[in-house]
Design a protein around this motif. Structure first.
Motif, PDB file in Angstrom:
ATOM      1  N   GLU F 212       0.835  -1.204   0.000  1.00 16.33           N
ATOM      2  CA  GLU F 212       0.000   0.000   0.000  1.00 16.33           C
ATOM      3  C   GLU F 212       0.868   1.252   0.000  1.00 16.33           C
ATOM      4  OE1 GLU F 212      -0.393  -2.597   2.223  1.00 16.33           O
ATOM      5  OE2 GLU F 212      -1.886  -3.423   0.809  1.00 16.33           O
ATOM      6  N   GLN F 213       1.932   1.201   0.796  1.00 16.43           N
ATOM      7  CA  GLN F 213       2.830   2.357   0.818  1.00 16.43           C
ATOM      8  C   GLN F 213       3.494   2.567  -0.534  1.00 16.43           C
ATOM      9  OE1 GLN F 213       5.033   1.071   4.365  1.00 16.43           O
ATOM     10  NE2 GLN F 213       4.260   2.868   5.444  1.00 16.43           N
ATOM     11  N   LEU F 214       3.888   1.484  -1.164  1.00 14.52           N
ATOM     12  CA  LEU F 214       4.494   1.602  -2.486  1.00 14.52           C
ATOM     13  C   LEU F 214       3.508   2.218  -3.471  1.00 14.52           C
ATOM     14  CD1 LEU F 214       6.925   0.997  -4.332  1.00 14.52           C
ATOM     15  CD2 LEU F 214       5.952  -1.266  -4.726  1.00 14.52           C
ATOM     16  N   MET F 215       2.242   1.802  -3.382  1.00 18.58           N
ATOM     17  CA  MET F 215       1.221   2.358  -4.272  1.00 18.58           C
ATOM     18  C   MET F 215       1.043   3.857  -4.024  1.00 18.58           C
ATOM     19  SD  MET F 215       0.314   0.038  -6.318  1.00 18.58           S
ATOM     20  CE  MET F 215       2.048  -0.413  -6.164  1.00 18.58           C
ATOM     21  N   ALA F 216       1.062   4.243  -2.763  1.00 20.86           N
ATOM     22  CA  ALA F 216       0.912   5.665  -2.437  1.00 20.86           C
ATOM     23  C   ALA F 216       2.071   6.464  -3.017  1.00 20.86           C
ATOM     24  CB  ALA F 216       0.848   5.846  -0.914  1.00 20.86           C
ATOM     25  N   LEU F 217       3.288   5.930  -2.895  1.00 19.21           N
ATOM     26  CA  LEU F 217       4.448   6.631  -3.444  1.00 19.21           C
ATOM     27  C   LEU F 217       4.342   6.720  -4.963  1.00 19.21           C
ATOM     28  CD1 LEU F 217       7.348   5.100  -1.302  1.00 19.21           C
ATOM     29  CD2 LEU F 217       6.147   7.274  -0.949  1.00 19.21           C
ATOM     30  N   MET F 218       3.860   5.641  -5.566  1.00 17.75           N
ATOM     31  CA  MET F 218       3.769   5.673  -7.022  1.00 17.75           C
ATOM     32  C   MET F 218       2.738   6.694  -7.492  1.00 17.75           C
ATOM     33  SD  MET F 218       3.495   2.634  -9.805  1.00 17.75           S
ATOM     34  CE  MET F 218       4.234   1.593  -8.615  1.00 17.75           C
ATOM     35  N   GLY F 219       1.673   6.827  -6.725  1.00 18.55           N
ATOM     36  CA  GLY F 219       0.674   7.840  -7.072  1.00 18.55           C
ATOM     37  C   GLY F 219       1.255   9.243  -7.024  1.00 18.55           C
ATOM     38  N   LEU F 220       2.007   9.523  -5.969  1.00 18.07           N
ATOM     39  CA  LEU F 220       2.655  10.832  -5.876  1.00 18.07           C
ATOM     40  C   LEU F 220       3.597  11.054  -7.058  1.00 18.07           C
ATOM     41  CD1 LEU F 220       3.664  10.975  -2.091  1.00 18.07           C
ATOM     42  CD2 LEU F 220       2.004  12.463  -3.238  1.00 18.07           C
ATOM     43  N   ALA F 221       4.374  10.009  -7.358  1.00 19.81           N
ATOM     44  CA  ALA F 221       5.377  10.140  -8.412  1.00 19.81           C
ATOM     45  C   ALA F 221       4.729  10.427  -9.757  1.00 19.81           C
ATOM     46  CB  ALA F 221       6.216   8.861  -8.492  1.00 19.81           C
ATOM     47  N   LYS F 222       3.635   9.745 -10.039  1.00 18.50           N
ATOM     48  CA  LYS F 222       2.953   9.958 -11.319  1.00 18.50           C
ATOM     49  C   LYS F 222       2.553  11.407 -11.504  1.00 18.50           C
ATOM     50  CE  LYS F 222       0.840   5.745 -12.897  1.00 18.50           C
ATOM     51  NZ  LYS F 222      -0.444   5.091 -13.218  1.00 18.50           N
ATOM     52  N   ASP F 223       1.963  11.962 -10.450  1.00 20.49           N
ATOM     53  CA  ASP F 223       1.536  13.359 -10.550  1.00 20.49           C
ATOM     54  C   ASP F 223       2.738  14.287 -10.665  1.00 20.49           C
ATOM     55  OD1 ASP F 223      -1.008  12.426 -10.368  1.00 20.49           O
ATOM     56  OD2 ASP F 223      -1.326  13.051  -8.289  1.00 20.49           O
ATOM     57  N   GLY F 224       3.740  14.009  -9.873  1.00 24.05           N
ATOM     58  CA  GLY F 224       4.928  14.872  -9.895  1.00 24.05           C
ATOM     59  C   GLY F 224       5.617  14.834 -11.249  1.00 24.05           C
ATOM     60  N   ILE F 225       5.764  13.649 -11.792  1.00 24.98           N
ATOM     61  CA  ILE F 225       6.451  13.542 -13.080  1.00 24.98           C
ATOM     62  C   ILE F 225       5.625  14.178 -14.187  1.00 24.98           C
ATOM     63  CG2 ILE F 225       7.209  11.864 -14.818  1.00 24.98           C
ATOM     64  CD1 ILE F 225       8.360  10.209 -12.479  1.00 24.98           C
ATOM     65  N   ALA F 226       4.315  14.072 -14.092  1.00 17.28           N
ATOM     66  CA  ALA F 226       3.466  14.742 -15.085  1.00 17.28           C
ATOM     67  C   ALA F 226       3.738  16.247 -15.067  1.00 17.28           C
ATOM     68  CB  ALA F 226       1.992  14.450 -14.804  1.00 17.28           C
ATOM     69  N   LYS F 227       3.893  16.807 -13.855  1.00 17.16           N
ATOM     70  CA  LYS F 227       4.201  18.248 -13.772  1.00 17.16           C
ATOM     71  C   LYS F 227       5.589  18.556 -14.342  1.00 17.16           C
ATOM     72  CE  LYS F 227       1.220  18.942  -9.810  1.00 17.16           C
ATOM     73  NZ  LYS F 227       1.242  18.477  -8.411  1.00 17.16           N
ATOM     74  N   LEU F 228       6.545  17.684 -14.052  1.00 14.99           N
ATOM     75  CA  LEU F 228       7.902  17.910 -14.575  1.00 14.99           C
ATOM     76  C   LEU F 228       7.905  17.871 -16.104  1.00 14.99           C
ATOM     77  CD1 LEU F 228       9.930  15.751 -12.030  1.00 14.99           C
ATOM     78  CD2 LEU F 228       9.923  18.255 -12.194  1.00 14.99           C
ATOM     79  N   VAL F 229       7.130  16.969 -16.658  1.00 17.81           N
ATOM     80  CA  VAL F 229       7.059  16.889 -18.119  1.00 17.81           C
ATOM     81  C   VAL F 229       6.422  18.163 -18.678  1.00 17.81           C
ATOM     82  CG1 VAL F 229       5.963  15.649 -20.032  1.00 17.81           C
ATOM     83  CG2 VAL F 229       7.111  14.371 -18.203  1.00 17.81           C
ATOM     84  N   GLU F 230       5.424  18.688 -17.969  1.00 22.42           N
ATOM     85  CA  GLU F 230       4.842  19.963 -18.403  1.00 22.42           C
ATOM     86  C   GLU F 230       5.896  21.065 -18.413  1.00 22.42           C
ATOM     87  OE1 GLU F 230       1.888  20.786 -19.789  1.00 22.42           O
ATOM     88  OE2 GLU F 230       1.944  18.572 -19.795  1.00 22.42           O
ATOM     89  N   LEU F 231       6.738  21.070 -17.376  1.00 19.19           N
ATOM     90  CA  LEU F 231       7.786  22.098 -17.295  1.00 19.19           C
ATOM     91  C   LEU F 231       8.823  21.909 -18.401  1.00 19.19           C
ATOM     92  CD1 LEU F 231       8.127  22.168 -13.416  1.00 19.19           C
ATOM     93  CD2 LEU F 231       7.313  24.035 -14.877  1.00 19.19           C
ATOM     94  N   GLN F 232       9.131  20.663 -18.731  1.00 15.26           N
ATOM     95  CA  GLN F 232      10.028  20.421 -19.868  1.00 15.26           C
ATOM     96  C   GLN F 232       9.416  20.974 -21.148  1.00 15.26           C
ATOM     97  OE1 GLN F 232      10.509  16.130 -19.737  1.00 15.26           O
ATOM     98  NE2 GLN F 232      12.423  16.241 -18.577  1.00 15.26           N
ATOM     99  N   LYS F 233       8.113  20.758 -21.312  1.00 16.49           N
ATOM    100  CA  LYS F 233       7.459  21.248 -22.526  1.00 16.49           C
ATOM    101  C   LYS F 233       7.501  22.770 -22.600  1.00 16.49           C
ATOM    102  CE  LYS F 233       4.523  17.219 -23.251  1.00 16.49           C
ATOM    103  NZ  LYS F 233       3.194  16.596 -23.018  1.00 16.49           N
ATOM    104  N   LEU F 234       7.276  23.408 -21.448  1.00 18.83           N
ATOM    105  CA  LEU F 234       7.351  24.869 -21.422  1.00 18.83           C
ATOM    106  C   LEU F 234       8.773  25.345 -21.725  1.00 18.83           C
ATOM    107  CD1 LEU F 234       5.136  25.645 -18.309  1.00 18.83           C
ATOM    108  CD2 LEU F 234       4.674  26.328 -20.689  1.00 18.83           C
ATOM    109  N   ALA F 235       9.742  24.633 -21.207  1.00 20.52           N
ATOM    110  CA  ALA F 235      11.131  25.074 -21.371  1.00 20.52           C
ATOM    111  C   ALA F 235      11.574  25.046 -22.826  1.00 20.52           C
ATOM    112  CB  ALA F 235      12.058  24.184 -20.532  1.00 20.52           C
ATOM    113  N   ILE F 236      11.021  24.128 -23.585  1.00 22.61           N
ATOM    114  CA  ILE F 236      11.505  24.000 -24.964  1.00 22.61           C
ATOM    115  C   ILE F 236      10.594  24.686 -25.973  1.00 22.61           C
ATOM    116  CG2 ILE F 236      12.723  21.851 -24.488  1.00 22.61           C
ATOM    117  CD1 ILE F 236      10.430  20.339 -25.849  1.00 22.61           C
ATOM    118  N   LEU F 237       9.626  25.421 -25.465  1.00 20.66           N
ATOM    119  CA  LEU F 237       8.726  26.145 -26.387  1.00 20.66           C
ATOM    120  C   LEU F 237       9.538  27.048 -27.304  1.00 20.66           C
ATOM    121  CD1 LEU F 237       5.514  27.283 -24.488  1.00 20.66           C
ATOM    122  CD2 LEU F 237       5.782  25.583 -26.290  1.00 20.66           C
TER     123      LEU F 237
END
Lengths: 237, 237, 237, 237, 237, 237
Positions: F212-237
């Motif tokens: 369960e703890q691993l699942m919780a961490l993975m949920g956080l990571a998914k959201d965080g990485i989605a935001k990081l990918v958004e920032l990468q997209k903004l950076a290369i505009l």
């Protein structure tokens, strides 16, 4: 009075003994007083990879010191796995100094490796090494000339070196260890037979030095190197 | 006829020159023909950590070869980052040989480091090194004795070494490089002044050898080492 | 009475187990009592660069010891960055011993690498390694023969090795660690199946030894090696 | 006209940005044009072992270059297992230069380690490093002073450095890479705020240089270093 | 059908043989099919310097592979001068995994060194090593307990490990080399006897994997590790 | 409340600054709060020898840390002669992560070397490095595309990384050093722009964690990485 009873502008007794190695194409045992350095010149096929195909040769140098060349035994460098920073500095200096008087194109795609091994150290090993290495290099080039491998003009000039320093406030020539260890300023000069400067390295060991002091040291060095070049000429007669 | 025109049981010209180092407590430049090895003995405080507190001293040896001691220049070991297997074998052999004639308890908690540096190599460098190292070690112990650091009885006996080999089917003494490189069997003997064997190393380079051949080599070695011990005795007169 | 209750001329229980590696072209787990060495023979394409183009092959050996093969754990050699002098001595000895019975021309331009890894050490690891390595090498050559890569005559003879020593004044065969650590003299013998000597290394640990003692050790070694060769023959039936 | 369109005696744009590290006791990002060096000063407990118990401190420096600080990527030094000769020369020079203006007794038994890491290299990295390192060192000493660890007088003077060279026959100040790579003579000067010479290193890359040329370079260096010292003073206001 | 004809959730034949070393305080030869790892546990005095005086012990691990443990011979790591990145990763993983089930305070200021040496490799060496190392560690702690050096409660739980992967689209347990080399995703799981996760490492070799796939792999791993823990329990009966 | 006053699912302030290197084909200075990593992408001719002739390229990464990037100065790795195990683990991870989104066939026989140098470290250096390295790599590929060296489709997806952990019992995203040093569980996630998992590494620092703890961490990571990918997209505009 200097510990060695020399006058400020006086060199130690200098000898340059050629042909001391049965195998090397050129060799010279150089002595600046109790500083004894065995210099050999080895002709090697080919050049370093970064120089290949450029129709130019290379002269490089390595420097070593026997463990008990010094007052206290020093650790053999191989046991620490790499040459010390000091060793690398010195061997780069010797190589640069010799290359300054060699026509690398005329040498052809060959490398001459100079090994300078300090048998006994009493200060000034790097300047003795340069002075003796020139003789070994010259004999190697003679050896090549005798076999029609090169033309005579590969060696453009003499090169020799000497240290100077400010010892108890007085500029003195050719420091031995007793002087070097307490000198306020220590400088090494490398010059050609025609008086051009190849390298100058001056370091304030204690307080900074002035332009005037540097000029005084340079004056001593010029005279000293002129004498060393005379001795090289006598040695190769 | 051997390449050197020596008789099978004839040593090369041997010289043992003492006191060649300004700094070392003992030193000897040993020459076995064109093989020249500079041996220095350095007294050092303390012993290796594994020997501490045991009221015993230690004698160790290091061995090196100048790059152009050989026909072709060999790479300086420091540039490969470690001593070669051959170098390590030789320095372990020299150390063992000397310790065989030293009373380590009588030496006290001190180490004597023997450096054997080959200035020129023409075969038999390890045996020349052992023979010369004994002289350097002896002078170091004399130096200590003169300062009341030890009693005279630290050195129990002479030790010397020589190589033998089967060359073109003939057992010969003290191989030089021209012989060594084609010998069928190569053996090194280390013996004491009283004829005891300290070390024997025999290797078939080509086909295996027989007991009889080993006996013949040992006979040559005994006589050769007896002469080397005589020369050591003359050298320290 | 020896600690192991063996008679002076008695070997430890010896086993030679073939085919212990799923991958190696030849392999042998050799046991001299509690000394266990895993020997593998690996066929490799090509030869060392210095041998290229000479239509000859090469046999080389490497030696290692698991950290807890010994009574106290020893440091893994990789963490010290290089093989110790002892390791290098041993692997050079194994390689020389095997090459003495291999026809390198008949092998062709290929290298066989023998790895001797000590799983457990109780004295005599190098002699066990040589004895087992011969079996691994032989099976590798059989493997090659079965694939028509070589002719049968590559392997000219057996080779095996054993240690002897003078323990409490008595010459004894095949020393285990309890004996080896207190022996006055320690000697390793490498001999062929036909009784030729390939290598002999004798060292006085304490006082020098005599000719007679060396002869006694050689006599023990001859008998011991003859038995080891018989066991090799049985193992490859 | 110089490639950078500067006058012969003109420095590149210089900036000295302090406080760029969250952790270091002192830090400075120094820029000499496109040469960018991050200098940090780290206060460390204790001194090197050879200095222990002498009631003196030590200032040392290490120098590194990011792999892509240069036009072509250079190999990370850690992968070659040791710092290059050039790296060692430079870090020894930086350390000596800083120690020339530090009262090591007043520092107490502590070491300050200066790290100079080249983020981008366009010639003159060692002179930029010395100039910036002085600022980082000064801030580290301020930090210590604010904590009553030292008295204010540890730092005796400014120290800064600049390169000069003979480029197309003209003495010019502060060589960038385009000039440095073709300069006939290259010299580095390290001087104090009061004009004393701490270190001078002049090398003829092609033909030897004369006294007059050396004097011309020294004149340029004096003026350049005076300006750098002014910039250091402004930076620490 | 898997190359080994196993069902997706089927382990290879597993054996855990204790007491295989004459000297080690604990030892286990673990086999996962053709993957054979010798694990020894060595009790050592003292702890790493950074842990001294903290009244806690340490468990560390080293990992090695015999050169011919693999299909092709791999170079002995000592000859490259340092452990590879892979070796370091694995030994750090083994150490962390074991420490997760050890009460380091209860161990006292002692270190247990686990050596995991791969005798033969057919995939999954690190997971076999962890599983076998636990047994060696347990026997070492028993040995200490029998000598009243520790209390029984040092070992808090079992720990074992297994690999899983997606092979041809199917999640499978305990990959052998034939599967591992083509698996799309490879994951290693380390879990305790009570089902807690100690370490999870999942890597997409080809295309990224999904949450569902990770969950499938974790399900396989849980069952596999439960079986391995049962085998550990049987082995120590 | 987290030490940084962030909510459990909150990233630190992230910046991705492109074009920070004068020389590199692609570069990015990435900041995750006080963690600053300079990433450069260097196009190099040719590929590693094991890949030659396969018509595929390679992407590799090296990782380093400036000595005073950390709270206490750490030793420069070059002085210890080799990269640490941690360094090697990280650079292998960065390389694998980037290769997961690169079409190596489309790249052609070229290597892109990514250097990630930590200027300042406050936790999460490896995840910041991966996130920034993607930007540097992308710009290098753009540079190549502008020169018609490759087709646009070399880069198949985004890749970014973040750490998660269980801190005082609470799953939190993007740990800084203050959190990381006391976290009970620490996990790094590398995911693509389309949500596929490239790498997951979870380690229990103290007690094991649950599914369960691993699942919780993975949920956080998914959201965080989605935001990081958004920032990468903004950076290369």
């Amino acid at each position: 009075m200097r510990p060695s009873k020399r006058a400020p502008a006086e060199l130690r007794p200098i000898t340059l003994e050629r042909g001391v190695s049965k195998y090397a194409e050129g060799s010279c045992l150089v002595k600046f007083g109790d500083t004894h350095v065995l210099c050999t010149a080895s002709l090697e096929d080919g050049v370093p990879s970064w120089l290949r195909g450029q129709r130019r040769g290379w002269v490089t140098a390595e420097y070593g010191m026997l463990p008990r060349a010094t007052h206290d035994r020093t650790r053999r460098e191989v046991t620490s796995g790499k040459p010390s920073g000091r060793t690398q500095e010195i061997q780069r200096l010797i190589g640069r100094s010799l290359r300054a008087v060699v026509d690398l194109e005329a040498l052809g795609e060959r490398q001459i490796s100079i090994d300078c091994d300090v048998i006994q150290a009493d200060g000034g090993t790097r300047t003795a090494a340069i002075t003796g290495a020139w003789v070994a290099l010259r004999d190697c080039l003679e050896w090549m000339g005798a076999r029609d491998m090169i033309k005579k003009t590969v060696l453009k000039d003499h090169v020799a070196a000497v240290s100077c320093g400010i010892w108890k406030g007085v500029p003195v020539l050719d420091l031995d260890y007793a002087e070097d260890s307490v000198a306020e300023t220590d400088a090494n000069f490398v010059m050609t037979g025609t008086g051009g400067i190849v390298e100058i390295q001056g370091t304030a060991e204690g307080k900074p030095f002035t332009d005037e002091q540097l000029m005084a040291l340079m004056g001593l060095a010029k005279d000293g190197i002129a004498k060393l070049v005379e001795l090289q000429k006598l040695a190769i007669l």
